[in-house]
Design a protein around this motif. Structure first.
Motif, PDB file in Angstrom:
ATOM      1  N   ALA A  27     -26.986  36.941  -7.452  1.00 34.81           N
ATOM      2  CA  ALA A  27     -27.708  35.761  -7.771  1.00 34.81           C
ATOM      3  C   ALA A  27     -27.343  34.821  -8.656  1.00 34.81           C
ATOM      4  CB  ALA A  27     -29.224  36.670  -8.201  1.00 34.81           C
ATOM      5  N   SER A  28     -26.201  35.136  -9.302  1.00 37.87           N
ATOM      6  CA  SER A  28     -25.425  34.310 -10.333  1.00 37.87           C
ATOM      7  C   SER A  28     -24.244  33.570  -9.544  1.00 37.87           C
ATOM      8  CB  SER A  28     -25.379  35.052 -11.478  1.00 37.87           C
ATOM      9  OG  SER A  28     -23.982  35.994 -11.237  1.00 37.87           O
ATOM     10  N   ASP A  29     -23.508  32.870 -10.503  1.00 46.92           N
ATOM     11  CA  ASP A  29     -22.372  32.158 -10.278  1.00 46.92           C
ATOM     12  C   ASP A  29     -21.186  32.743 -10.819  1.00 46.92           C
ATOM     13  OD1 ASP A  29     -22.832  31.522 -12.472  1.00 46.92           O
ATOM     14  OD2 ASP A  29     -22.343  29.178 -12.146  1.00 46.92           O
ATOM     15  N   LEU A  30     -21.336  34.311 -11.039  1.00 48.27           N
ATOM     16  CA  LEU A  30     -20.548  34.847 -12.112  1.00 48.27           C
ATOM     17  C   LEU A  30     -19.293  35.278 -10.815  1.00 48.27           C
ATOM     18  CD1 LEU A  30     -22.389  37.317 -14.153  1.00 48.27           C
ATOM     19  CD2 LEU A  30     -21.235  35.513 -14.883  1.00 48.27           C
ATOM     20  N   ALA A  31     -18.080  35.437 -11.389  1.00 46.18           N
ATOM     21  CA  ALA A  31     -16.846  35.704 -10.527  1.00 46.18           C
ATOM     22  C   ALA A  31     -16.476  37.223 -10.544  1.00 46.18           C
ATOM     23  CB  ALA A  31     -15.712  34.942 -10.710  1.00 46.18           C
ATOM     24  N   GLU A  32     -16.704  37.643 -11.997  1.00 42.67           N
ATOM     25  CA  GLU A  32     -16.537  39.279 -12.322  1.00 42.67           C
ATOM     26  C   GLU A  32     -17.635  39.439 -13.443  1.00 42.67           C
ATOM     27  OE1 GLU A  32     -12.655  41.080 -14.372  1.00 42.67           O
ATOM     28  OE2 GLU A  32     -12.305  39.560 -12.797  1.00 42.67           O
ATOM     29  N   MET A  33     -17.844  40.717 -13.445  1.00 41.49           N
ATOM     30  CA  MET A  33     -18.795  41.431 -14.178  1.00 41.49           C
ATOM     31  C   MET A  33     -18.044  42.849 -14.506  1.00 41.49           C
ATOM     32  SD  MET A  33     -22.623  42.471 -13.732  1.00 41.49           S
ATOM     33  CE  MET A  33     -23.026  41.110 -12.845  1.00 41.49           C
ATOM     34  N   GLU A  34     -18.079  43.362 -15.736  1.00 41.68           N
ATOM     35  CA  GLU A  34     -17.748  44.674 -16.051  1.00 41.68           C
ATOM     36  C   GLU A  34     -18.762  45.243 -16.713  1.00 41.68           C
ATOM     37  OE1 GLU A  34     -14.153  47.184 -18.090  1.00 41.68           O
ATOM     38  OE2 GLU A  34     -13.750  45.405 -16.536  1.00 41.68           O
ATOM     39  N   VAL A  35     -19.400  46.302 -16.616  1.00 38.23           N
ATOM     40  CA  VAL A  35     -20.381  47.025 -17.337  1.00 38.23           C
ATOM     41  C   VAL A  35     -20.080  48.483 -17.763  1.00 38.23           C
ATOM     42  CG1 VAL A  35     -22.801  47.822 -17.493  1.00 38.23           C
ATOM     43  CG2 VAL A  35     -22.322  45.546 -16.314  1.00 38.23           C
ATOM     44  N   ALA A  36     -20.067  49.039 -18.925  1.00 38.20           N
ATOM     45  CA  ALA A  36     -20.087  50.450 -19.235  1.00 38.20           C
ATOM     46  C   ALA A  36     -21.106  51.141 -19.586  1.00 38.20           C
ATOM     47  CB  ALA A  36     -18.749  50.243 -20.347  1.00 38.20           C
ATOM     48  N   LYS A  37     -21.111  52.192 -19.157  1.00 41.38           N
ATOM     49  CA  LYS A  37     -22.266  53.022 -19.560  1.00 41.38           C
ATOM     50  C   LYS A  37     -22.386  54.461 -19.162  1.00 41.38           C
ATOM     51  CE  LYS A  37     -27.403  53.610 -18.837  1.00 41.38           C
ATOM     52  NZ  LYS A  37     -28.607  53.593 -18.086  1.00 41.38           N
ATOM     53  N   ASP A  38     -22.669  55.618 -20.164  1.00 44.28           N
ATOM     54  CA  ASP A  38     -22.682  56.763 -19.740  1.00 44.28           C
ATOM     55  C   ASP A  38     -21.142  57.380 -19.664  1.00 44.28           C
ATOM     56  OD1 ASP A  38     -25.418  56.715 -20.390  1.00 44.28           O
ATOM     57  OD2 ASP A  38     -25.867  56.792 -18.394  1.00 44.28           O
ATOM     58  N   GLY A  39     -20.087  56.753 -20.016  1.00 38.48           N
ATOM     59  CA  GLY A  39     -18.884  57.167 -19.654  1.00 38.48           C
ATOM     60  C   GLY A  39     -18.113  56.932 -18.426  1.00 38.48           C
ATOM     61  N   TRP A  40     -19.020  55.769 -17.705  1.00 40.86           N
ATOM     62  CA  TRP A  40     -18.557  54.931 -16.649  1.00 40.86           C
ATOM     63  C   TRP A  40     -18.388  53.565 -16.639  1.00 40.86           C
ATOM     64  CZ3 TRP A  40     -16.930  57.652 -12.273  1.00 40.86           C
ATOM     65  CH2 TRP A  40     -17.411  58.998 -11.949  1.00 40.86           C
ATOM     66  N   THR A  41     -17.465  53.082 -15.823  1.00 39.74           N
ATOM     67  CA  THR A  41     -17.195  51.537 -16.016  1.00 39.74           C
ATOM     68  C   THR A  41     -17.422  51.269 -14.557  1.00 39.74           C
ATOM     69  OG1 THR A  41     -15.792  51.698 -17.738  1.00 39.74           O
ATOM     70  CG2 THR A  41     -15.737  49.603 -16.383  1.00 39.74           C
ATOM     71  N   LEU A  42     -18.279  50.194 -14.367  1.00 41.94           N
ATOM     72  CA  LEU A  42     -18.561  49.466 -13.093  1.00 41.94           C
ATOM     73  C   LEU A  42     -17.913  48.083 -13.374  1.00 41.94           C
ATOM     74  CD1 LEU A  42     -19.839  49.436 -10.175  1.00 41.94           C
ATOM     75  CD2 LEU A  42     -21.979  48.424 -11.383  1.00 41.94           C
ATOM     76  N   ARG A  43     -17.057  47.673 -12.424  1.00 42.48           N
ATOM     77  CA  ARG A  43     -16.407  46.336 -12.165  1.00 42.48           C
ATOM     78  C   ARG A  43     -16.761  45.776 -10.873  1.00 42.48           C
ATOM     79  NH1 ARG A  43     -11.845  44.039 -10.681  1.00 42.48           N
ATOM     80  NH2 ARG A  43     -10.976  42.091 -11.816  1.00 42.48           N
ATOM     81  N   LEU A  44     -17.452  44.449 -10.971  1.00 40.13           N
ATOM     82  CA  LEU A  44     -17.715  43.857  -9.782  1.00 40.13           C
ATOM     83  C   LEU A  44     -16.750  42.566  -9.878  1.00 40.13           C
ATOM     84  CD1 LEU A  44     -21.493  44.163  -9.910  1.00 40.13           C
ATOM     85  CD2 LEU A  44     -19.943  45.570  -8.326  1.00 40.13           C
ATOM     86  N   ALA A  45     -16.236  42.048  -8.668  1.00 37.42           N
ATOM     87  CA  ALA A  45     -15.466  40.928  -8.888  1.00 37.42           C
ATOM     88  C   ALA A  45     -15.640  40.322  -7.502  1.00 37.42           C
ATOM     89  CB  ALA A  45     -14.026  41.236  -8.792  1.00 37.42           C
ATOM     90  N   ARG A  46     -15.636  38.960  -7.159  1.00 37.94           N
ATOM     91  CA  ARG A  46     -15.940  38.394  -5.883  1.00 37.94           C
ATOM     92  C   ARG A  46     -14.576  37.507  -5.858  1.00 37.94           C
ATOM     93  NH1 ARG A  46     -21.611  35.235  -5.657  1.00 37.94           N
ATOM     94  NH2 ARG A  46     -21.727  36.605  -7.436  1.00 37.94           N
ATOM     95  N   GLU A  47     -13.974  37.402  -4.398  1.00 35.21           N
ATOM     96  CA  GLU A  47     -13.014  36.628  -4.305  1.00 35.21           C
ATOM     97  C   GLU A  47     -13.499  35.048  -4.389  1.00 35.21           C
ATOM     98  OE1 GLU A  47     -11.021  37.771  -0.651  1.00 35.21           O
ATOM     99  OE2 GLU A  47     -11.401  39.743  -1.177  1.00 35.21           O
TER     100      GLU A  47
END
Length: 148
Positions: free
Chosen positions: A15-35
């Motif tokens: 829903a946003s115009d972000l190209a990349e997002m990284e979130v760390a929680k509970d010992g895990w890291t989620l990295r989302l990136a779009r081309e």
């Protein structure tokens, strides 16, 4: 990190115009990136990559800009969550109907996964309508404010 939390982050990024997002929680890291893509392409965002971090860092989240609205006179929610129109229950709202605001003015916050994301005005104008109440659940892309 639960699947619902991961799905909420994917929806927020879509829903946003972000190209990349990284979130760390509970010992895990989620990295989302779009081309990078042209406006004519209509491909979905890249699939999430999940990995265990060495050590998650505590950082203040950057404000998420409101995505480009379908109508230039509306401000839309950048992601799904709870909308708050004031910094606290006792405080006055950030903006009111009839108030003139400058580009970059804080209009409200959206809480998602215990993180508050600032929604700021992309342009100067006068608030013609507040389309949600404080504490309402909102969806990504839902209109929150209308300019007159």
């Amino acid at each position: 990190m639960t699947m619902d939390e991961i799905k909420a982050l994917i929806d927020a990024m879509a829903a946003s115009d972000l190209a990349e997002m990284e979130v760390a929680k509970d010992g895990w890291t989620l990295r989302l990136a779009r081309e990078a893509r042209s406006a004519a392409e209509a491909t979905p965002p890249a699939a999430p990559a999940v990995s265990a971090p060495e050590k998650p860092e505590r950082q203040s989240p950057a404000p998420i800009p409101s995505p480009a609205p379908a109508a230039a006179s509306e401000v839309r929610a950048p992601l799904a969550g709870l909308a708050y129109l004031a910094p606290s229950a006792e405080a006055p709202p950030f903006v009111t109907v009839g108030q003139a605001v400058e580009a970059g003015a804080l209009l409200c916050t959206v809480e998602a996964m215990k993180t508050f994301h600032e929604v700021r005005s992309a342009r100067a104008g006068v608030i013609a309508a507040v389309l949600v109440a404080s504490g309402d659940e909102v969806e990504g892309g839902q209109p929150l404010f209308r300019f007159g």
